[in-house]
Design an enzyme around this catalytic site. Sequence first.
Site, PDB file in Angstrom:
ATOM      1  N   THR A   1      -1.801   5.558   2.078  1.00  5.65           N
ATOM      2  CA  THR A   1      -3.021   4.761   1.928  1.00  5.65           C
ATOM      3  C   THR A   1      -3.145   3.873   3.157  1.00  5.65           C
ATOM      4  O   THR A   1      -2.175   3.245   3.578  1.00  5.65           O
ATOM      5  CB  THR A   1      -2.970   3.906   0.659  1.00  5.65           C
ATOM      6  OG1 THR A   1      -2.879   4.755  -0.484  1.00  5.65           O
ATOM      7  CG2 THR A   1      -4.212   3.031   0.533  1.00  5.65           C
TER       8      THR A   1
ATOM      9  N   LEU B   1       0.869  -1.170   0.000  1.00  3.15           N
ATOM     10  CA  LEU B   1       0.000   0.000   0.000  1.00  3.15           C
ATOM     11  C   LEU B   1       0.906   1.221   0.000  1.00  3.15           C
ATOM     12  O   LEU B   1       1.984   1.202   0.606  1.00  3.15           O
ATOM     13  CB  LEU B   1      -0.907   0.032   1.241  1.00  3.15           C
ATOM     14  CG  LEU B   1      -2.001  -1.039   1.347  1.00  3.15           C
ATOM     15  CD1 LEU B   1      -2.744  -0.873   2.677  1.00  3.15           C
ATOM     16  CD2 LEU B   1      -2.968  -0.964   0.185  1.00  3.15           C
ATOM     17  N   ASP B   2       0.483   2.281  -0.663  1.00  2.00           N
ATOM     18  CA  ASP B   2       1.261   3.510  -0.647  1.00  2.00           C
ATOM     19  C   ASP B   2       1.387   4.031   0.780  1.00  2.00           C
ATOM     20  O   ASP B   2       0.570   3.728   1.650  1.00  2.00           O
ATOM     21  CB  ASP B   2       0.598   4.583  -1.513  1.00  2.00           C
ATOM     22  CG  ASP B   2       0.557   4.192  -2.983  1.00  2.00           C
ATOM     23  OD1 ASP B   2       1.399   3.367  -3.400  1.00  2.00           O
ATOM     24  OD2 ASP B   2      -0.319   4.699  -3.709  1.00  2.00           O
ATOM     25  N   LYS B   3       2.383   4.864   1.004  1.00  2.00           N
ATOM     26  CA  LYS B   3       2.681   5.394   2.337  1.00  2.00           C
ATOM     27  C   LYS B   3       1.437   5.946   3.029  1.00  2.00           C
ATOM     28  O   LYS B   3       1.186   5.651   4.200  1.00  2.00           O
ATOM     29  CB  LYS B   3       3.742   6.487   2.222  1.00  2.00           C
ATOM     30  CG  LYS B   3       4.042   7.214   3.520  1.00  2.00           C
ATOM     31  CD  LYS B   3       5.046   8.331   3.307  1.00  2.00           C
ATOM     32  CE  LYS B   3       5.272   9.125   4.579  1.00  2.00           C
ATOM     33  NZ  LYS B   3       6.245  10.229   4.400  1.00  2.00           N
TER      34      LYS B   3
ATOM     35  N   ARG C   1      -5.057   5.535  -7.949  1.00  2.00           N
ATOM     36  CA  ARG C   1      -4.809   6.978  -8.062  1.00  2.00           C
ATOM     37  C   ARG C   1      -4.635   7.386  -9.528  1.00  2.00           C
ATOM     38  O   ARG C   1      -5.172   8.406  -9.977  1.00  2.00           O
ATOM     39  CB  ARG C   1      -3.583   7.343  -7.238  1.00  2.00           C
ATOM     40  CG  ARG C   1      -3.757   7.034  -5.756  1.00  2.00           C
ATOM     41  CD  ARG C   1      -2.441   7.024  -5.003  1.00  2.00           C
ATOM     42  NE  ARG C   1      -1.835   8.346  -4.974  1.00  2.00           N
ATOM     43  CZ  ARG C   1      -0.608   8.576  -4.499  1.00  2.00           C
ATOM     44  NH1 ARG C   1       0.115   7.572  -4.012  1.00  2.00           N
ATOM     45  NH2 ARG C   1      -0.119   9.800  -4.498  1.00  2.00           N
TER      46      ARG C   1
END
Length: 324
Positions: A142, A138-140, A237
């Site tokens: 998210t 997961l992105d930082k 995104r």
Amino acid sequence: MTQEINLKSEITATQTGLRLDQALAGLFPDYSRTRIKEWILSGAITIDGITVDKPREKVFETQQIEVTATIEEEVRAKAQNIALNIIYEDDHILVVNKQAGLVVHPGAGNADGTLMNALLHHCPDIEHVPRAGIVHRLDKDTTGLMVVAKTVEAQTHLVAALQARDIVREYEAIVLGTMTAGGTVDEPIERHATRRTQMAVIHSGRPSVTHYRVSEKFRAHTRLRLRLESGRTHQIRVHMAYIGHELVGDPVYGGRPRPPKSASPEFFELLKGFKRQALHAVRLELAHPFTCEIMTWHAPIPDDMVELTKALRVDTELHPIVYL
């Protein structure tokens, strides 16, 4: 530190007709496909002495492959006592509800303080599993659910299930604009040609599919439930920005906050102060790698997205949507 590497090999009969990146993945299994593709694109690969920079180039038996490249040596992650919200754990897997601001892997600018460091502290034996058992990212900023394998066998099973699209990952998001119906974005994604920290829809990229449906409509925003078929970097995104419905707060793909006309000062300040993408991995479903039992987990919507949703409802009540 950097390391100079020089690799040589020969295309076999069974690899004839494969794409260059596929063949290299078989010839040099110690290196990831991402790294191999970077080598190709940077001109670090030669076939019979001729530089080739197209991953889709076909290869044929007896061709001589040479790699001359420089790589950053991997820094061994250290265990750190970082709090984790673990919602399930057994001898084979654990599921975490990742908080905003937590990077998954150590990397440039994030040498420690990551999920990997936390996992090594919580479960020291996980150091024997590649990537400390991390199956997907997961992105930082998210939030939400991630599954981690505690054994090599569990990781192998889960990675195969992920590639076969047998793991269900659903997300909640709040996007700009009022969407009338759900749909699917089926557009390939690749690293941006000039902004190398960003991804983009590029027709020569990797196949990427995102399904979405409308959960709630507001005056100038929409709450969505999304499901991934693929798992490209920044996929949701990028896909939402591509169709003109950027995620609220997205610092990379979202641009400046765009409050609706006549929005209250309080609502505008809330939008302006929402500094992360409004994205949360809300549901995870998979077959347990040991028992084969179908297991499902849900993660509550984080407080910042709950407050944003409440404010959007108030704004909509004050300025009802008019359908013509």
